[in-house]
Write an enzyme that holds these catalytic residues in place. Structure first.
Site, PDB file in Angstrom:
ATOM      1  N   LEU A 154       0.820  -1.229   0.000  1.00  0.00           N
ATOM      2  CA  LEU A 154       0.000   0.000   0.000  1.00  0.00           C
ATOM      3  C   LEU A 154       0.846   1.269   0.000  1.00  0.00           C
ATOM      4  CD1 LEU A 154      -3.006  -1.031   2.310  1.00  0.00           C
ATOM      5  CD2 LEU A 154      -2.816  -1.184  -0.170  1.00  0.00           C
ATOM      6  N   PHE A 175       2.902  -7.812 -10.173  1.00  0.00           N
ATOM      7  CA  PHE A 175       2.803  -6.418 -10.610  1.00  0.00           C
ATOM      8  C   PHE A 175       3.601  -5.481  -9.714  1.00  0.00           C
ATOM      9  CE2 PHE A 175      -1.383  -8.023 -12.169  1.00  0.00           C
ATOM     10  CZ  PHE A 175      -1.307  -7.625 -13.482  1.00  0.00           C
ATOM     11  N   SER A 192       8.919  -3.918 -18.632  1.00  0.00           N
ATOM     12  CA  SER A 192       8.667  -2.582 -19.191  1.00  0.00           C
ATOM     13  C   SER A 192       9.520  -2.361 -20.431  1.00  0.00           C
ATOM     14  CB  SER A 192       9.044  -1.560 -18.116  1.00  0.00           C
ATOM     15  OG  SER A 192       9.184  -0.290 -18.695  1.00  0.00           O
ATOM     16  N   TYR A 229      15.364   2.353 -12.829  1.00  0.00           N
ATOM     17  CA  TYR A 229      14.099   1.602 -12.888  1.00  0.00           C
ATOM     18  C   TYR A 229      14.188   0.526 -13.978  1.00  0.00           C
ATOM     19  CZ  TYR A 229       9.299   0.653 -14.430  1.00  0.00           C
ATOM     20  OH  TYR A 229       8.139   0.042 -14.835  1.00  0.00           O
ATOM     21  N   LYS A 281      14.126  -3.752 -13.823  1.00  0.00           N
ATOM     22  CA  LYS A 281      13.269  -4.648 -14.611  1.00  0.00           C
ATOM     23  C   LYS A 281      14.119  -5.679 -15.369  1.00  0.00           C
ATOM     24  CE  LYS A 281       9.205  -2.976 -13.659  1.00  0.00           C
ATOM     25  NZ  LYS A 281       8.210  -3.748 -12.912  1.00  0.00           N
ATOM     26  N   THR A 333       2.714  20.613 -19.766  1.00  0.00           N
ATOM     27  CA  THR A 333       3.981  20.923 -20.439  1.00  0.00           C
ATOM     28  C   THR A 333       4.325  19.776 -21.379  1.00  0.00           C
ATOM     29  OG1 THR A 333       4.723  22.121 -18.499  1.00  0.00           O
ATOM     30  CG2 THR A 333       6.422  21.519 -20.090  1.00  0.00           C
TER      31      THR A 333
HETATM   32  N1  LIG Z   1       1.655   1.974 -15.731  1.00  0.00           N
HETATM   33  C1  LIG Z   1       2.497   1.838 -16.747  1.00  0.00           C
HETATM   34  O1  LIG Z   1       2.412   2.565 -17.771  1.00  0.00           O
HETATM   35  C2  LIG Z   1       3.580   0.770 -16.710  1.00  0.00           C
HETATM   36  C3  LIG Z   1       4.456   0.655 -17.803  1.00  0.00           C
HETATM   37  C4  LIG Z   1       5.433  -0.336 -17.773  1.00  0.00           C
HETATM   38  C5  LIG Z   1       5.529  -1.208 -16.703  1.00  0.00           C
HETATM   39  N2  LIG Z   1       4.677  -1.057 -15.626  1.00  0.00           N
HETATM   40  C6  LIG Z   1       4.818  -1.988 -14.506  1.00  0.00           C
HETATM   41  O2  LIG Z   1       3.544  -2.545 -14.210  1.00  0.00           O
HETATM   42  C7  LIG Z   1       3.436  -2.853 -12.823  1.00  0.00           C
HETATM   43  C8  LIG Z   1       2.164  -2.251 -12.286  1.00  0.00           C
HETATM   44  O3  LIG Z   1       2.190  -0.854 -12.531  1.00  0.00           O
HETATM   45  P1  LIG Z   1       1.042   0.128 -12.047  1.00  0.00           P
HETATM   46  O4  LIG Z   1       0.973   1.218 -13.054  1.00  0.00           O
HETATM   47  O5  LIG Z   1      -0.166  -0.631 -11.688  1.00  0.00           O
HETATM   48  O6  LIG Z   1       1.743   0.729 -10.742  1.00  0.00           O
HETATM   49  P2  LIG Z   1       1.146   1.040  -9.298  1.00  0.00           P
HETATM   50  O7  LIG Z   1       2.169   1.834  -8.569  1.00  0.00           O
HETATM   51  O8  LIG Z   1      -0.231   1.588  -9.393  1.00  0.00           O
HETATM   52  O9  LIG Z   1       1.061  -0.430  -8.668  1.00  0.00           O
HETATM   53  C9  LIG Z   1       2.166  -1.082  -8.076  1.00  0.00           C
HETATM   54  C10 LIG Z   1       1.719  -1.608  -6.721  1.00  0.00           C
HETATM   55  O10 LIG Z   1       2.810  -2.273  -6.092  1.00  0.00           O
HETATM   56  C11 LIG Z   1       2.806  -1.940  -4.714  1.00  0.00           C
HETATM   57  N3  LIG Z   1       4.201  -2.156  -4.252  1.00  0.00           N
HETATM   58  C12 LIG Z   1       5.314  -1.460  -4.647  1.00  0.00           C
HETATM   59  N4  LIG Z   1       6.398  -1.982  -4.043  1.00  0.00           N
HETATM   60  C13 LIG Z   1       5.978  -3.029  -3.276  1.00  0.00           C
HETATM   61  C14 LIG Z   1       6.630  -3.959  -2.411  1.00  0.00           C
HETATM   62  N5  LIG Z   1       7.959  -3.914  -2.194  1.00  0.00           N
HETATM   63  N6  LIG Z   1       5.885  -4.902  -1.775  1.00  0.00           N
HETATM   64  C15 LIG Z   1       4.531  -4.953  -1.963  1.00  0.00           C
HETATM   65  N7  LIG Z   1       3.857  -4.095  -2.749  1.00  0.00           N
HETATM   66  C16 LIG Z   1       4.576  -3.135  -3.405  1.00  0.00           C
HETATM   67  C17 LIG Z   1       2.300  -0.496  -4.653  1.00  0.00           C
HETATM   68  O11 LIG Z   1       1.702  -0.164  -3.411  1.00  0.00           O
HETATM   69  C18 LIG Z   1       1.267  -0.477  -5.784  1.00  0.00           C
HETATM   70  O12 LIG Z   1      -0.036  -0.792  -5.312  1.00  0.00           O
HETATM   71  C19 LIG Z   1       4.718  -2.311 -12.185  1.00  0.00           C
HETATM   72  O13 LIG Z   1       5.605  -3.387 -12.041  1.00  0.00           O
HETATM   73  C20 LIG Z   1       5.246  -1.319 -13.211  1.00  0.00           C
HETATM   74  O14 LIG Z   1       6.649  -1.197 -13.137  1.00  0.00           O
HETATM   75  C21 LIG Z   1       3.703  -0.097 -15.614  1.00  0.00           C
END
Ligand SMILES: NC(=O)c1ccc[n+]([C@@H]2O[C@H](COP(=O)([O-])OP(=O)(O)OC[C@H]3O[C@@H](n4cnc5c(N)ncnc54)[C@H](O)[C@@H]3O)[C@@H](O)[C@H]2O)c1
Length: 319
Positions: free
Chosen positions: A33, A73, A116, A140, A144, A202
């Site tokens: 969270l 995720f 990613s 970052y 990955k 921007t």
């Molecule tokens: N949103 C995008 O455009 C995008 C693009 C490429 C990759 N990703 C990858 O997709 C995944 C999900 O992304 P999202 O946009 O839903 O992000 P988000 O931040 O909404 O969700 C990630 C969740 O992981 C939880 N979290 C983070 N570190 C943690 C830990 N150590 N232990 C337990 N929980 C943890 C956070 O509280 C959050 O709820 C991520 O791995 C992100 O790197 C997202």
């Protein structure tokens, strides 16, 4: 199937949980969270507030449940912050290593991993296939890549099956009215401008070698993205797959499309290029289509409309 979803309280994870439950799967969610919201998690899923770095709390969840697969995720994901606070972002690698080690111990043999496009670094080709060189240019992206490599080895050594899904730009709302608490991506930023929370958009750079000088990105709808994860649970394929639509939109085209769809204008200005922002970042999704039988359906206008709905903005009446 009984599926563990890490990060299931976040933007993409919460949509995946909802869809898995709709498909009658049994779902357990863990999330620390730090960014996610408990109320986004479907009530039919069992929830544990656990940080993946905390091995003993993680193991308690595995002791209680016999999982068939994990969808991973959870991750810190802000590129800029990763360059300022590598210590925090190293938790991405530590947490995933803990997860894999516990999967080995409890004989859980399948993982779907959120990777990613950041693993590629600066594009050397206009369209990026999975065989493009992997040369991340921020920490970052490095986390990955390190995680992908670790899973690859655990596949070789411990027979854990995996699919690493390399997302391009994820957009749209998955039906949970998601409001990004820390808007960095262009969709939520535009919505903040249109709802008066932010003064102006921007646009970083107008001198790229693209049709209108602004950056081109590949936007994939969150529902289509989630479909790919569900298909990946059942594939025999092991390896990485790009998730994008294969179509590029420039920032200026996106701005115009937001205005066209809503019938409303909003303020934008041009700023300098951001360091490390490539001009064009577009996926080849042919392999994902072939391996998963995946077929992304949503158009950019669908992504825009669903985001408006999530932010509670009425676009039925045009100005
Ligand atoms: N949103 C995008 O455009 C995008 C693009 C490429 C990759 N990703 C990858 O997709 C995944 C999900 O992304 P999202 O946009 O839903 O992000 P988000 O931040 O909404 O969700 C990630 C969740 O992981 C939880 N979290 C983070 N570190 C943690 C830990 N150590 N232990 C337990 N929980 C943890 C956070 O509280 C959050 O709820 C991520 O791995 C992100 O790197 C997202």
């Amino acid at each position: 199937m009984k599926i563990l979803v890490t990060g299931g309280a976040g933007y993409i994870g919460s949509v995946a949980v909802k869809e898995l439950i709709r498909k009658k799967e049994s779902v357990v969610v863990i999330d620390n969270l730090s960014k996610g919201k408990r109320e986004l998690v479907d009530k039919k899923a069992e929830f544990y507030k656990v940080d993946l770095v905390d091995k003993s709390s993680l193991e308690k969840v595995f002791k209680k449940h016999k999982f068939d697969a994990v969808i991973h995720f959870s991750s810190y994901k802000a590129v800029g912050e990763s360059m300022e606070n590598a210590v925090k972002y190293s938790d991405n690698i530590v947490g995933m290593t803990n997860l894999l080690n516990i999967m080995v111990k409890y004989k859980v043999q399948k993982i779907i991993f959120s990777s990613s496009a950041a693993v590629y670094g600066m594009p050397k080709t206009k369209i990026i296939t999975e065989s493009h060189p992997l040369e991340p240019i921020n920490f970052y992206g490095y986390t990955k890549l390190a995680m992908e490599k670790t899973i690859e080895w655990y596949h070789k050594i411990h027979n854990i099956d995996y699919v690493a899904l390399r997302y391009f730009n994820v957009a749209g709302d998955g039906g949970l009215d998601y409001i990004d608490p820390n808007a960095l991506n262009i969709f939520p930023v535009i919505l903040e401008v249109m709802s008066g929370k932010r003064e102006c958009l921007t646009i970083f750079g107008k001198d790229y070698k693209t049709k209108d000088g602004t950056c081109i990105r590949d936007y994939v709808d969150v529902n289509d993205l989630v479909d790919a994860h569900i298909l990946a649970l059942r594939t025999d394929y092991n390896g990485a797959l790009n998730l994008g639509t294969g179509k590029g939109f420039s920032v200026m085209e996106l701005v115009n499309e937001f205005m066209r769809v809503s019938g409303k204008k909003f303020r934008y200005k041009f700023g300098l290029r951001r360091a490390g922002d490539p001009g064009i970042l577009v996926a080849s999704n042919r392999k994902a289509k072939r391996m998963l039988n995946w077929n992304p359906k949503k158009k950019i206008s669908d992504m825009i409309k669903s985001t408006f709905k999530a932010y509670g903005l009425d676009i039925s009446k045009k100005d």
